[in-house]
Design a protein around this motif. Structure first.
Motif, PDB file in Angstrom:
ATOM      1  N   LEU A  34       1.011  -1.164   0.164  1.00 52.53           N
ATOM      2  CA  LEU A  34       0.113  -0.100  -0.056  1.00 52.53           C
ATOM      3  C   LEU A  34       0.898   1.146   0.012  1.00 52.53           C
ATOM      4  N   GLN A  35       2.016   1.137   0.280  1.00 46.81           N
ATOM      5  CA  GLN A  35       3.184   2.377   0.232  1.00 46.81           C
ATOM      6  C   GLN A  35       3.718   2.260  -0.800  1.00 46.81           C
ATOM      7  N   ASN A  36       3.541   1.437  -2.198  1.00 49.20           N
ATOM      8  CA  ASN A  36       3.927   1.184  -3.195  1.00 49.20           C
ATOM      9  C   ASN A  36       5.596   0.909  -3.022  1.00 49.20           C
ATOM     10  N   ARG A  37       5.819  -0.028  -1.977  1.00 51.85           N
ATOM     11  CA  ARG A  37       6.997  -0.580  -1.904  1.00 51.85           C
ATOM     12  C   ARG A  37       6.969  -2.034  -2.091  1.00 51.85           C
ATOM     13  N   LEU A  38       8.049  -2.777  -2.222  1.00 52.40           N
ATOM     14  CA  LEU A  38       8.133  -4.328  -2.373  1.00 52.40           C
ATOM     15  C   LEU A  38       7.934  -4.988  -1.034  1.00 52.40           C
ATOM     16  N   GLY A  39       8.692  -4.583  -0.239  1.00 50.55           N
ATOM     17  CA  GLY A  39       8.554  -4.937   1.254  1.00 50.55           C
ATOM     18  C   GLY A  39       9.234  -6.447   1.425  1.00 50.55           C
ATOM     19  N   ALA A  40       9.288  -6.530   2.817  1.00 53.81           N
ATOM     20  CA  ALA A  40      10.123  -7.918   3.232  1.00 53.81           C
ATOM     21  C   ALA A  40       9.318  -8.923   2.917  1.00 53.81           C
ATOM     22  N   PRO A  41       9.847 -10.151   2.475  1.00 50.48           N
ATOM     23  CA  PRO A  41       9.083 -11.460   2.487  1.00 50.48           C
ATOM     24  C   PRO A  41       8.387 -11.673   3.658  1.00 50.48           C
ATOM     25  N   GLN A  44       9.863 -13.021   7.031  1.00 46.68           N
ATOM     26  CA  GLN A  44      10.902 -12.067   7.545  1.00 46.68           C
ATOM     27  C   GLN A  44      10.784 -12.104   9.006  1.00 46.68           C
ATOM     28  N   PHE A 282      -5.236  -1.594   5.625  1.00 48.12           N
ATOM     29  CA  PHE A 282      -5.942  -0.387   5.043  1.00 48.12           C
ATOM     30  C   PHE A 282      -6.114   0.737   6.134  1.00 48.12           C
ATOM     31  N   THR A 285      -2.916   2.332   6.799  1.00 41.86           N
ATOM     32  CA  THR A 285      -2.396   3.080   5.721  1.00 41.86           C
ATOM     33  C   THR A 285      -3.005   4.357   5.776  1.00 41.86           C
ATOM     34  N   SER A 286      -4.419   4.541   6.065  1.00 43.78           N
ATOM     35  CA  SER A 286      -5.141   5.657   5.727  1.00 43.78           C
ATOM     36  C   SER A 286      -5.498   6.458   6.989  1.00 43.78           C
TER      37      SER A 286
ATOM     38  N   ILE B   4      -5.983   8.942  -0.150  1.00 40.70           N
ATOM     39  CA  ILE B   4      -4.585   8.171  -0.147  1.00 40.70           C
ATOM     40  C   ILE B   4      -4.577   7.070  -0.786  1.00 40.70           C
ATOM     41  N   GLY B  12       1.387   2.739  -8.307  1.00 39.89           N
ATOM     42  CA  GLY B  12       2.003   1.501  -8.542  1.00 39.89           C
ATOM     43  C   GLY B  12       3.202   1.493  -7.953  1.00 39.89           C
ATOM     44  N   LEU B  13       4.021   0.225  -8.243  1.00 40.24           N
ATOM     45  CA  LEU B  13       5.119   0.159  -7.614  1.00 40.24           C
ATOM     46  C   LEU B  13       6.435   0.923  -7.823  1.00 40.24           C
ATOM     47  N   ALA B  14       6.811   1.687  -6.696  1.00 36.26           N
ATOM     48  CA  ALA B  14       8.063   2.699  -6.834  1.00 36.26           C
ATOM     49  C   ALA B  14       9.381   1.999  -6.766  1.00 36.26           C
ATOM     50  N   THR B  15       9.394   0.807  -6.106  1.00 38.90           N
ATOM     51  CA  THR B  15      10.715   0.364  -6.077  1.00 38.90           C
ATOM     52  C   THR B  15      11.307  -0.161  -7.095  1.00 38.90           C
ATOM     53  N   ASP B  72      13.882   0.951  -0.672  1.00 37.93           N
ATOM     54  CA  ASP B  72      13.240  -0.108   0.073  1.00 37.93           C
ATOM     55  C   ASP B  72      14.004  -1.303   0.629  1.00 37.93           C
ATOM     56  N   GLU B  74      14.131  -2.731   3.326  1.00 35.19           N
ATOM     57  CA  GLU B  74      13.457  -3.834   3.913  1.00 35.19           C
ATOM     58  C   GLU B  74      13.366  -4.994   3.103  1.00 35.19           C
ATOM     59  N   ARG B  75      13.070  -4.817   1.946  1.00 37.08           N
ATOM     60  CA  ARG B  75      12.996  -6.101   1.191  1.00 37.08           C
ATOM     61  C   ARG B  75      14.059  -7.011   1.248  1.00 37.08           C
TER      62      ARG B  75
END
Lengths: 320, 174
Positions: A34-41, A44, A282, A285-286, B4, B12-15, B72, B74-75
């Motif tokens: 939701l933050q447009n990141r890939l994030g940790a598996p 993790q 959700f 995030t909001s 938001i 979309g994906l920024a990473t 990122d 953290e990935r």
């Protein structure tokens, strides 16, 4: 038949502990997306715990033995609380003997957080004391709302044992979910946010001095102690999620210990928890974090919701 | 609230995928690193404590970019932590000033074993533009045993992350 069902019931607490890091990982992954990141598996948190368990511990020179004992008390109290709730298997009315009820559960959770607050004071750092005092303030406001919300479910099922409540609601069907339950469910959701240190009461992913509560208390812990505390707090989050779905929406839960019923119960439980994780992601995030002095308003709203739930449940059961 | 979420969906994906680290960007220094990585179970989970020992804050800006959606960290299981008690990696920037020398040593002592010390940026490696100043006690190496050196003034965020991960992987294999 009675003995294995009792034993099986308590073993469900282990399920909560084993699955808790996964739930935390899924939640983090959803928030990252939701933050447009890939994030940790999603695995993790397991890696973090495994690494922490193998690390050395550093203890502040001012700390007494209490500092070392506190993480074990937190872990044991949370484990005890987890053994009291139904996860995939409800407790039948025919199963004899008493099991710890919801009041014991709230007490064990309070014991855990009391131990953690004491441990945080031990290291003599300013942050520990600040975190402890805030945690105590939040918990003193959250606990009445928590108990009141749980009593609504207890009133409906006429028992305060979580396992029997789940069995009652699952067997009665939709009729058991009245307006009282709806209010209590909303109240319990708000309380769960506060009890587990989630937004908007506390932010689990920041270390900003002015806002942190739970993170401030664990700053001085390292190695195995830190792993135990982190694991217990992940289990506490899954415990509250389990309470939300299994006290108020337990349909699909296994009512007997047959393999088919257990498999169905496990599948339905996983689905419900995944759905709840999505709702939480959700919501987090909001919303922005509340100012600390607004937290009493937030928990006051939760308490009022729970109280309305209790009254409407009473009116429905006994009339005016 | 929905504004938001709508914006999240539109962006979309920024990473970005991480560029592989170039060998010229970093050096492994310590013998201890291999043992540390083994005890950290391969380094798939690294808590990083950043220590500014007197930096111009150029490196800090690049490091704080690591937590942004674009890089990122953290990935890869790299997490910036608030307490040296939680740290596996001490990421030290800047020349060590006399004022920060004791603080740096205390931070090192406060971190639990196994710990990895990374000197990040040219100032941390040899004092950089500040070498020889009366206010500077020396490079990071003069104060702490350094395991990984990352070059650059300042190093790019991708270079910091790439070098850290490549060094950990190389030491884990060796």
């Amino acid at each position: 038949m009675e003995a294995p069902l009792n034993a099986g019931f308590a073993f469900q607490g282990i399920v909560i502990f084993l699955a808790a890091p996964l739930a935390a990982g899924v939640l983090r992954k959803l928030k990252a997306v939701l933050q447009n990141r890939l994030g940790a598996p999603v695995v993790q948190p397991y890696r973090d715990l495994r690494k922490l368990l193998g690390k050395e511990e550093v203890v502040s020179g001012t700390a007494s033995g209490l500092f070392r004992v506190a993480p074990y008390v937190v872990f044991a109290a949370t484990a005890g609380a987890c053994s009291l709730v139904p996860v995939v298997l409800a407790r039948m009315a025919t199963a004899g003997g008493a099991w710890g009820d919801l009041v014991v559960l709230v007490g064990l959770l309070a014991l855990g957080r009391f131990a953690l607050a004491l441990g945080a004071l031990e290291a003599g750092s300013a942050f520990g004391g600040m975190g402890s005092s805030r945690e105590m303030m939040v918990s003193s406001l959250a606990e009445p709302a928590l108990l009141t919300a749980l009593f609504v479910a207890a009133l409906e099922a006429r028992t305060s044992e979580a396992g029997r409540i789940a069995a009652h609601v699952a067997r009665t069907g939709g009729a058991a979910f009245g307006p009282g339950s709806a209010f209590a469910l909303a109240a319990l959701f708000l309380v769960a946010l506060a009890e587990c240190g989630r937004l908007p009461v506390d932010n689990p992913s920041t270390h900003l001095e002015l806002t942190m509560i739970h993170e401030a208390m664990i700053l001085e812990y390292s190695g195995r102690s830190l792993a135990l505390i982190e694991w217990a707090s992940q289990a506490r989050l899954l415990l509250f999620m389990t309470l939300l779905v299994d006290l108020f929406l337990p349909w699909g839960i296994a009512l007997d210990a047959s393999a088919a019923a257990l498999a169905l119960g496990a599948a339905v439980y996983a689905l419900k928890i995944a759905g709840l994780c999505a709702v939480l992601a959700f919501a987090e995030t909001s919303t922005a974090k509340l100012r600390l002095f607004r937290v009493p308003d937030f928990l006051g709203a939760a308490f009022v919701l729970a109280l309305i739930g209790l009254f409407s449940q009473g009116f429905i059961q006994w009339g005016l | 609230m929905f504004r938001i979420l709508r914006r999240c969906a539109r962006t979309g994906l920024a990473t970005l995928p991480l560029e592989p680290a170039r060998d010229a960007d970093y050096e492994l220094a310590g013998e201890k690193l291999r043992e540390s990585i083994r005890r950290l179970r391969g380094g798939r989970s690294l808590y990083v404590r950043e220590v500014d020992a007197g930096s111009c804050n150029g490196c800090e800006i690049e490091i704080s970019a690591l937590t942004s959606p674009v890089y990122d960290a953290e990935r890869f299981g790299v997490h910036v932590t608030a307490s040296p008690r939680h740290a596996d990696v001490l990421l030290v920037t800047g020349p060590v000033t006399r004022q920060m020398e004791l603080a740096l040593k205390m931070t090192y002592e406060a971190a639990p074993e196994p710990k990895i010390v990374v000197a990040c940026g040219d100032c941390a490696l040899d004092g950089g533009a500040f070498a020889g100043s009366y206010a500077v006690a020396g490079a990071v190496e003069d104060v702490l045993p350094v395991d990984i050196r990352i070059k650059g003034c300042p190093p790019k965020p991708s270079a910091i992350l790439g070098a850290l991960l490549a060094a950990v992987e190389r030491a884990g294999k060796a």
